[in-house]
Scaffold this motif. Structure first.
Motif, PDB file in Angstrom:
ATOM      1  N   ILE A   1       0.656  -1.268   0.024  1.00  0.00           N
ATOM      2  CA  ILE A   1      -0.005   0.130  -0.116  1.00  0.00           C
ATOM      3  C   ILE A   1       0.829   1.313   0.079  1.00  0.00           C
ATOM      4  O   ILE A   1       0.313   2.275  -0.312  1.00  0.00           O
ATOM      5  N   ASN A   2       2.100   1.227   0.403  1.00  0.00           N
ATOM      6  CA  ASN A   2       2.897   2.192   0.238  1.00  0.00           C
ATOM      7  C   ASN A   2       3.668   2.527  -1.024  1.00  0.00           C
ATOM      8  O   ASN A   2       4.592   3.309  -1.024  1.00  0.00           O
ATOM      9  N   GLY A   3       3.327   1.660  -1.942  1.00  0.00           N
ATOM     10  CA  GLY A   3       3.741   1.964  -3.318  1.00  0.00           C
ATOM     11  C   GLY A   3       3.196   3.205  -4.078  1.00  0.00           C
ATOM     12  O   GLY A   3       2.385   3.965  -3.365  1.00  0.00           O
ATOM     13  N   GLU A   4       3.172   3.241  -5.472  1.00  0.00           N
ATOM     14  CA  GLU A   4       2.922   4.267  -6.030  1.00  0.00           C
ATOM     15  C   GLU A   4       1.271   3.955  -6.716  1.00  0.00           C
ATOM     16  O   GLU A   4       1.075   4.799  -7.468  1.00  0.00           O
ATOM     17  N   HIS A   5       0.804   3.121  -6.476  1.00  0.00           N
ATOM     18  CA  HIS A   5      -0.375   2.671  -7.329  1.00  0.00           C
ATOM     19  C   HIS A   5      -1.791   3.446  -6.767  1.00  0.00           C
ATOM     20  O   HIS A   5      -2.473   3.125  -7.027  1.00  0.00           O
ATOM     21  N   PHE A   6      -1.430   4.290  -5.624  1.00  0.00           N
ATOM     22  CA  PHE A   6      -2.353   5.262  -5.358  1.00  0.00           C
ATOM     23  C   PHE A   6      -3.079   6.112  -6.561  1.00  0.00           C
ATOM     24  O   PHE A   6      -4.149   6.572  -6.316  1.00  0.00           O
ATOM     25  N   SER A   7      -2.105   6.168  -7.552  1.00  0.00           N
ATOM     26  CA  SER A   7      -2.758   7.028  -8.487  1.00  0.00           C
ATOM     27  C   SER A   7      -3.857   6.353  -9.501  1.00  0.00           C
ATOM     28  O   SER A   7      -4.702   7.049  -9.977  1.00  0.00           O
ATOM     29  N   ALA A   8      -4.113   5.154  -8.990  1.00  0.00           N
ATOM     30  CA  ALA A   8      -5.188   4.529  -9.809  1.00  0.00           C
ATOM     31  C   ALA A   8      -6.423   4.689  -8.960  1.00  0.00           C
ATOM     32  O   ALA A   8      -7.573   4.446  -9.500  1.00  0.00           O
ATOM     33  N   LEU A   9      -6.443   5.419  -7.900  1.00  0.00           N
ATOM     34  CA  LEU A   9      -7.745   5.780  -7.273  1.00  0.00           C
ATOM     35  C   LEU A   9      -7.871   7.112  -7.126  1.00  0.00           C
ATOM     36  O   LEU A   9      -7.160   8.056  -7.330  1.00  0.00           O
ATOM     37  N   ASP A  10      -9.298   7.357  -7.056  1.00  0.00           N
ATOM     38  CA  ASP A  10      -9.962   8.971  -7.113  1.00  0.00           C
ATOM     39  C   ASP A  10     -10.492   9.259  -5.779  1.00  0.00           C
ATOM     40  O   ASP A  10     -11.127   8.218  -4.964  1.00  0.00           O
ATOM     41  N   ARG A  11      -9.797  10.231  -5.086  1.00  0.00           N
ATOM     42  CA  ARG A  11     -10.185  10.487  -3.873  1.00  0.00           C
ATOM     43  C   ARG A  11     -11.623  10.810  -3.555  1.00  0.00           C
ATOM     44  O   ARG A  11     -12.200  10.638  -2.480  1.00  0.00           O
ATOM     45  N   LYS A  12     -12.341  10.967  -4.710  1.00  0.00           N
ATOM     46  CA  LYS A  12     -13.784  11.191  -4.480  1.00  0.00           C
ATOM     47  C   LYS A  12     -14.429   9.852  -4.567  1.00  0.00           C
ATOM     48  O   LYS A  12     -15.732   9.791  -4.661  1.00  0.00           O
ATOM     49  N   GLY A  13     -13.657   8.981  -5.037  1.00  0.00           N
ATOM     50  CA  GLY A  13     -14.439   7.543  -5.170  1.00  0.00           C
ATOM     51  C   GLY A  13     -15.088   6.714  -4.099  1.00  0.00           C
ATOM     52  O   GLY A  13     -14.935   7.253  -2.747  1.00  0.00           O
ATOM     53  N   ASN A  14     -15.956   6.096  -4.409  1.00  0.00           N
ATOM     54  CA  ASN A  14     -16.633   5.400  -3.232  1.00  0.00           C
ATOM     55  C   ASN A  14     -16.295   3.877  -3.395  1.00  0.00           C
ATOM     56  O   ASN A  14     -16.235   3.114  -4.310  1.00  0.00           O
ATOM     57  N   TYR A  15     -15.327   3.349  -2.220  1.00  0.00           N
ATOM     58  CA  TYR A  15     -14.683   1.991  -2.078  1.00  0.00           C
ATOM     59  C   TYR A  15     -15.175   1.195  -1.068  1.00  0.00           C
ATOM     60  O   TYR A  15     -15.407   1.468   0.015  1.00  0.00           O
ATOM     61  N   TYR A  16     -15.271   0.118  -1.297  1.00  0.00           N
ATOM     62  CA  TYR A  16     -15.656  -1.210  -0.615  1.00  0.00           C
ATOM     63  C   TYR A  16     -14.447  -1.931  -0.381  1.00  0.00           C
ATOM     64  O   TYR A  16     -14.022  -2.490  -1.451  1.00  0.00           O
ATOM     65  N   LEU A  17     -13.660  -2.163   0.890  1.00  0.00           N
ATOM     66  CA  LEU A  17     -12.735  -3.061   1.076  1.00  0.00           C
ATOM     67  C   LEU A  17     -12.764  -4.317   1.757  1.00  0.00           C
ATOM     68  O   LEU A  17     -13.740  -4.267   2.776  1.00  0.00           O
ATOM     69  N   HIS A  18     -12.022  -5.216   1.386  1.00  0.00           N
ATOM     70  CA  HIS A  18     -12.322  -6.470   1.863  1.00  0.00           C
ATOM     71  C   HIS A  18     -11.040  -7.387   1.993  1.00  0.00           C
ATOM     72  O   HIS A  18     -10.040  -6.934   1.246  1.00  0.00           O
ATOM     73  N   CYS A  19     -10.655  -8.051   2.984  1.00  0.00           N
ATOM     74  CA  CYS A  19      -9.379  -8.909   3.218  1.00  0.00           C
ATOM     75  C   CYS A  19      -9.987 -10.456   3.332  1.00  0.00           C
ATOM     76  O   CYS A  19     -11.018 -10.883   2.663  1.00  0.00           O
ATOM     77  N   GLY A  20      -9.289 -11.118   4.287  1.00  0.00           N
ATOM     78  CA  GLY A  20      -9.867 -12.562   4.409  1.00  0.00           C
ATOM     79  C   GLY A  20     -10.848 -12.425   5.739  1.00  0.00           C
ATOM     80  O   GLY A  20     -11.694 -13.214   5.524  1.00  0.00           O
ATOM     81  N   SER A  21     -10.646 -11.591   6.586  1.00  0.00           N
ATOM     82  CA  SER A  21     -11.655 -11.513   7.624  1.00  0.00           C
ATOM     83  C   SER A  21     -12.036 -10.278   8.146  1.00  0.00           C
ATOM     84  O   SER A  21     -12.985 -10.122   8.948  1.00  0.00           O
ATOM     85  N   GLY A  22     -11.398  -9.194   7.573  1.00  0.00           N
ATOM     86  CA  GLY A  22     -11.903  -7.790   7.866  1.00  0.00           C
ATOM     87  C   GLY A  22     -10.811  -6.901   8.632  1.00  0.00           C
ATOM     88  O   GLY A  22     -10.993  -5.948   8.904  1.00  0.00           O
ATOM     89  N   TYR A  23      -9.801  -7.610   9.087  1.00  0.00           N
ATOM     90  CA  TYR A  23      -8.650  -7.121   9.848  1.00  0.00           C
ATOM     91  C   TYR A  23      -7.742  -6.251   9.014  1.00  0.00           C
ATOM     92  O   TYR A  23      -7.693  -5.025   9.010  1.00  0.00           O
ATOM     93  N   ARG A  24      -7.287  -6.762   7.904  1.00  0.00           N
ATOM     94  CA  ARG A  24      -6.458  -6.006   7.100  1.00  0.00           C
ATOM     95  C   ARG A  24      -7.139  -4.782   6.222  1.00  0.00           C
ATOM     96  O   ARG A  24      -6.530  -4.055   5.984  1.00  0.00           O
ATOM     97  N   SER A  25      -8.199  -5.324   5.736  1.00  0.00           N
ATOM     98  CA  SER A  25      -9.047  -4.171   5.210  1.00  0.00           C
ATOM     99  C   SER A  25      -9.312  -2.949   5.856  1.00  0.00           C
ATOM    100  O   SER A  25      -9.239  -1.922   5.431  1.00  0.00           O
ATOM    101  N   LEU A  26      -9.248  -3.268   7.310  1.00  0.00           N
ATOM    102  CA  LEU A  26      -9.734  -1.750   7.989  1.00  0.00           C
ATOM    103  C   LEU A  26      -8.286  -1.144   8.134  1.00  0.00           C
ATOM    104  O   LEU A  26      -8.411  -0.109   8.098  1.00  0.00           O
ATOM    105  N   ILE A  27      -7.289  -1.954   8.219  1.00  0.00           N
ATOM    106  CA  ILE A  27      -5.946  -1.342   8.216  1.00  0.00           C
ATOM    107  C   ILE A  27      -5.898  -0.426   6.903  1.00  0.00           C
ATOM    108  O   ILE A  27      -5.467   0.739   6.934  1.00  0.00           O
ATOM    109  N   ALA A  28      -6.271  -1.003   5.959  1.00  0.00           N
ATOM    110  CA  ALA A  28      -5.986  -0.075   4.324  1.00  0.00           C
ATOM    111  C   ALA A  28      -7.007   0.808   4.584  1.00  0.00           C
ATOM    112  O   ALA A  28      -6.652   1.857   4.122  1.00  0.00           O
ATOM    113  N   ALA A  29      -8.170   0.700   5.030  1.00  0.00           N
ATOM    114  CA  ALA A  29      -9.171   1.828   4.893  1.00  0.00           C
ATOM    115  C   ALA A  29      -8.600   2.860   5.835  1.00  0.00           C
ATOM    116  O   ALA A  29      -8.884   4.359   5.744  1.00  0.00           O
TER     117      ALA A  29
END
Length: 484
Positions: free
Chosen positions: A406-434
């Motif tokens: 997540i600390n790489g340069e691929h944030f450019s693919a995201l829109d700050r105004k976008g609507n995102y639903y995040l998931h991982c295996g259990s909900g722990y990593r996705s909340l970190i990412a969120a």
């Protein structure tokens, strides 16, 4: 003779305590010395040696503080050369501890200084090997952590590891007990068993890297295949173990310090400190200090801190569950994050009562996600699992956005105004990412509770399952490159 494994689940790490006739040895201790000192005092024995299998990369060892507290001698095998006084044992040298003997076996490959310690009982019979990161149950140590530009490659190290296993370990009797440095969950290997103690005969039979008819070329190819980049903190921890570090007591005194909301905010601004919230994920989602990062203490806490907080000297302020501040500071110090400046006294409740603002992140269950997808209202779905997990099976509607990178340069693919639903295996990593996305200005974020564990039970369209362990190095590399 007494042999005890002291296993720490969050790091998947095994330290070892050996006692005989009033003397003791501790192998690969963790950073905090108190548990070891209490054990020694209770038994009424003298710590003679602190044995280090190698310069650890995934945690900071407690050897320096423990030696200072007990007068014990720190022992490495050949080629270690740390920046402090140790006893450098020769290959094959025997160390007496009470009525037992410990033989030093130099087993380079994971690192060049890696050594295995062979314990012989009072009768001189081979009893157990303490293998560090040379041999795990089900796997061997990764050979890419000690490569040197222009000197050693991972293939070179894998070749050394092949020789070490064949010449030093496999000739030992099948009934010898194997005590590895790590179990499942460690990033020091690819296929570690959940078991933490085993028999060498079983490893000769079932460990892919110990096949009797395996050629050197096959070993090098298989051991180096599928290696993803190591966590960024590994090299920093290895340097701390080689060069030395601050006393744990000093680190704990500085970090385990309560702060009022006013003091907390003042230090956060003055020191540009990272606010790290380690509470329960539901509590964080409901209310947290704006721009704070969630990494829950009850998950794989220390490894995720090490993977995501790039600057190991980063000033950190904590929001912790009541009564757990010392535990959090301790666990941070185990991976070298020694610059904790205190914790918020009274937690988020006191922050609110002082009139300060809080933020929140929405949570939904998998069935609600299914409802939104079917209605065309789910926005963009980000699967933050590892590339190999994603390739194995995923929602066709999801994009892979691995937390690991997540600390790489691929944030450019995201829109700050976008609507995102995040998931991982259990909900722990996705909340970190969120939490990281929210701190970087992404506003419309929803975390999916239960993650893939629950999503796979829905009727949402998924990719066909493919076993990730069969993936070639090229496939893994391609997957990693795609998200960097």
């Amino acid at each position: 003779m007494k042999v005890e494994q002291i296993y720490t689940g969050c790091l998947a790490h095994g330290a070892y305590y050996i006692e005989s006739a009033g003397e003791a040895v501790i192998i690969d201790p963790l950073r905090e010395t108190k548990p070891y000192l209490e054990k020694l005092n209770k038994a009424g024995v003298k710590l003679k040696y602190i044995l280090e299998t190698h310069f650890h990369a995934d945690f900071v060892s407690g050897h320096l503080d423990l030696a200072k507290a007990t007068g014990a001698t720190i022992v490495y095998g050949p080629m270690a050369q740390p920046d402090y006084d140790v006893y450098s044992a020769k290959d094959g040298e025997e160390l007496k501890v009470g009525d037992v003997t410990i033989k030093v076996l130099h087993t380079p490959g994971h690192t060049m200084e890696s050594s295995t310690f062979l314990l012989r009982d009072e009768a001189g019979k081979d009893h157990a090997i303490f293998t560090g990161d040379t041999l795990f149950l089900g796997d061997v140590g990764r050979p890419d952590l000690a490569i040197k530009q222009g000197e050693l490659t991972k293939e070179d190290l894998a070749g050394y590891l092949f020789d070490s296993l064949r010449n030093k370990i496999m000739p030992l009797a099948d009934d010898v007990t194997v005590y590895p440095g790590h179990g499942a969950g460690s990033a020091c290997g690819k296929n570690l068993s959940k078991e933490t103690v085993g028999r060498l005969g079983d490893q000769k039979q079932f460990n892919y890297a110990l096949r009797a008819n395996m050629t050197r070329e096959e070993f090098v190819r298989e051991v180096t295949a599928g290696l993803t980049p190591p966590p960024q903190y590994f090299m920093k921890n290895a340097m701390m173990n080689k060069g030395g570090y601050d006393s744990f007591d000093e680190v704990l005194a500085k970090g385990n310090h309560p702060l009022s909301p006013e003091e907390f905010e003042e230090i956060a601004n003055a020191e540009e400190a990272l606010v790290l919230d380690v509470r329960d994920r539901e509590e964080f989602s409901e209310a947290h200090i704006p721009n704070s990062i969630f990494i829950g203490i009850d998950g794989q806490f220390a490894p995720w801190v090490g993977a995501l907080i790039v600057d190991i000297k980063q000033p950190i302020l904590l929001v912790v569950p009541e009564g757990r501040s010392e535990e959090v500071v301790t666990r941070l110090s185990r991976v070298g994050y020694d610059n904790v400046l205190g914790y918020l006294e009274g937690g988020v409740k006191s922050w609110k009562e002082s009139g300060r603002e809080t933020d929140a992140i929405a949570n939904i269950n998998a069935d609600k996600l299914e409802e939104l997808v079917n209605a065309g209202k789910a926005g963009r779905i980000l699967d933050v699992r590892k590339p190999t997990e994603f390739l194995a099976e995923h929602l066709l509607a999801a994009d892979n956005f691995p937390l690991d990178y997540i600390n790489g340069e691929h944030f450019s693919a995201l829109d700050r105004k976008g609507n995102y639903y995040l998931h991982c295996g259990s909900g722990y990593r996705s909340l970190i990412a969120a939490s990281i996305l929210r701190a970087r200005g992404y506003g419309q974020l929803v975390n999916v509770r239960g993650g893939w564990n629950d999503i796979k039970e829905t009727g949402l369209e998924k990719s066909d399952y493919q076993c990730p362990t069969s993936m070639s190095q090229a496939t893994v590399d391609k997957a990693v490159e795609a998200v960097l």
